[in-house]
Design a protein around this motif. Sequence first.
Motif, PDB file in Angstrom:
ATOM      1  N   THR A 138       0.711  -1.183   0.093  1.00 23.50           N
ATOM      2  CA  THR A 138       0.122  -0.042  -0.009  1.00 23.50           C
ATOM      3  C   THR A 138       0.983   1.306   0.029  1.00 23.50           C
ATOM      4  N   GLN A 142      -2.075   7.075   0.400  1.00 17.91           N
ATOM      5  CA  GLN A 142      -2.977   6.499  -0.549  1.00 17.91           C
ATOM      6  C   GLN A 142      -4.714   7.032  -0.490  1.00 17.91           C
ATOM      7  N   LYS A 144      -8.692   7.483  -1.651  1.00 18.00           N
ATOM      8  CA  LYS A 144      -9.729   6.479  -2.104  1.00 18.00           C
ATOM      9  C   LYS A 144      -9.673   6.361  -3.662  1.00 18.00           C
ATOM     10  N   HIS A 145     -10.042   5.159  -4.167  1.00 16.56           N
ATOM     11  CA  HIS A 145     -10.032   4.517  -5.228  1.00 16.56           C
ATOM     12  C   HIS A 145     -11.372   4.080  -5.648  1.00 16.56           C
ATOM     13  N   ALA A 148      -9.904  -1.627  -5.753  1.00 16.94           N
ATOM     14  CA  ALA A 148      -8.608  -2.143  -5.766  1.00 16.94           C
ATOM     15  C   ALA A 148      -8.837  -3.630  -6.096  1.00 16.94           C
ATOM     16  N   GLN A 168      -6.477  -2.346   4.864  1.00 14.72           N
ATOM     17  CA  GLN A 168      -5.824  -0.972   4.254  1.00 14.72           C
ATOM     18  C   GLN A 168      -6.758  -0.418   3.314  1.00 14.72           C
ATOM     19  N   GLN A 169      -7.168  -0.979   2.443  1.00 15.22           N
ATOM     20  CA  GLN A 169      -7.929  -0.472   1.184  1.00 15.22           C
ATOM     21  C   GLN A 169      -9.425   0.147   1.826  1.00 15.22           C
ATOM     22  N   CYS A 172      -9.395   3.393   3.374  1.00 17.43           N
ATOM     23  CA  CYS A 172      -9.562   4.280   2.508  1.00 17.43           C
ATOM     24  C   CYS A 172     -10.530   4.486   1.667  1.00 17.43           C
ATOM     25  N   THR A 174     -12.099   2.278  -0.214  1.00 18.11           N
ATOM     26  CA  THR A 174     -11.921   1.718  -1.507  1.00 18.11           C
ATOM     27  C   THR A 174     -12.356  -0.138  -1.456  1.00 18.11           C
ATOM     28  N   VAL A 176     -12.593  -3.964  -2.544  1.00 23.48           N
ATOM     29  CA  VAL A 176     -11.681  -4.828  -3.056  1.00 23.48           C
ATOM     30  C   VAL A 176     -12.277  -5.964  -3.722  1.00 23.48           C
TER      31      VAL A 176
END
Length: 445
Positions: A138, A142, A144-145, A148, A168-169, A172, A174, A176
């Motif tokens: 990561t 980072q 937000k997307h 992931a 971790q995602q 944020c 995000t 997965v």
Amino acid sequence: MNLPLNHKLETWLEEQPISFHVPGHKNMTIGSLNAMDLAMDITEITDFDDLHHPEAVLKESMATIDKHPEYDAYYLVNGTTSGILSVIQAAAQQQQPIIMGRNVHKSVFHGLDLAQKTADILPMTLSETTQQYKAPLTMDNQEKHSLAIVTYPNYYGETFDIQTFIQQQHACHTPVLVDEAHGAHFGLPGFPHSSLTYGADYVVQSYHKSLPALTMSSVIFIHKSAPYREQVLEYLTYFQSSSPSYLLMAGLERAHHFYKMYGSTQFFEKRRRLMYALSAKGFEVCEMDDPLKLTVTYPGYSGYEVQQWLEAQNIYLELADEQQGLLVLPMWHEGDRFPFDLLLERIQAIQLPHAIKGQNTPCPSMPKTAGIYQPAAITHMKSAALETTDGKTLAQHIVPYPPGIPVFYKGEVVSGEMIEIMENWLAQGIRVEGITNRTIKIKDE
């Protein structure tokens, strides 16, 4: 009759081939697919429901795929690829870019190209054992997307801390998508945990790779609170056949029943005996994180030569690279039909040259840094000498073997470090798709 493919397959089966490759039924020696009748190949007639609007028997059948209570399962009859494309297409409607590891399957690139969606590339770690990509890292700060995408396990059966990655995602905000194509058997006694355990939003599993299911048979698990849920279900109707195979779906149902009833005692006993037989012959056998995968090497020789020696005895591996051959083991079980005694006889019959100690085969250098993938359509391109391409835009993927996945991407800007890595590949004599006579294709500005 002129039936070249039928003739080829029939001739091959007459040699009693022994499978250490996918699909997981291993030439119909594992599981109960042989109990199915080809007359079950029907269409959506009365009382047999519709995969794209399941309300009856298919809805009931998919409900039996109950690996985790927080997920709903849906059959994929166009393979795991169709699930990956559907999730990407749904997430692509969001403004934020996608983020992914470097070792994603080529279907991810196809999905990004179709959706014209940019992706940030995470830095990676390399396995000291196989020299393949293993874990994404990561990035600091980072953002937000929209999605992931991560591969777990890698092709060679190596895992990493998927739980922390998902956490971790999610921190944020995000969602997965885990490409768990090679982990349909995960969660069984003695095998790694599935990412379903750790709350991934989407998990795609190729049941046919490790469980006894027909090729192209996969499942997508969708978390009950996953974003884009309804959009993904809609796109599944886009990327799958409107005439789904009832044989594939019936096979998936059987494969999952196999999974639920499976005991691994026989597997680990036969695995131990296989490893002993290979080691006694002179091969070096390396265990992976996933016990279903083994790599086989022979001092001073390439994995391709290992593959040739085994295939001379009609023992077929999943793949070979410069340093190793990869075996995908059967899910051995009580009453299976796998020709284990014949396997041991054939291993004993292998003729090996003298080992050459201390001589290692070359492994490709692999970029481990962060990057970006831009799916711009490149209609005008030209060939250029490798050393002159610093700052130019790649017009096609660069793919070394191993690992056989894109390492540098179409649309990526060439850097001095990338040129140095490609020069290193060529100096080691590694095969590389996308490099011809020291030239690569770049965008014609």
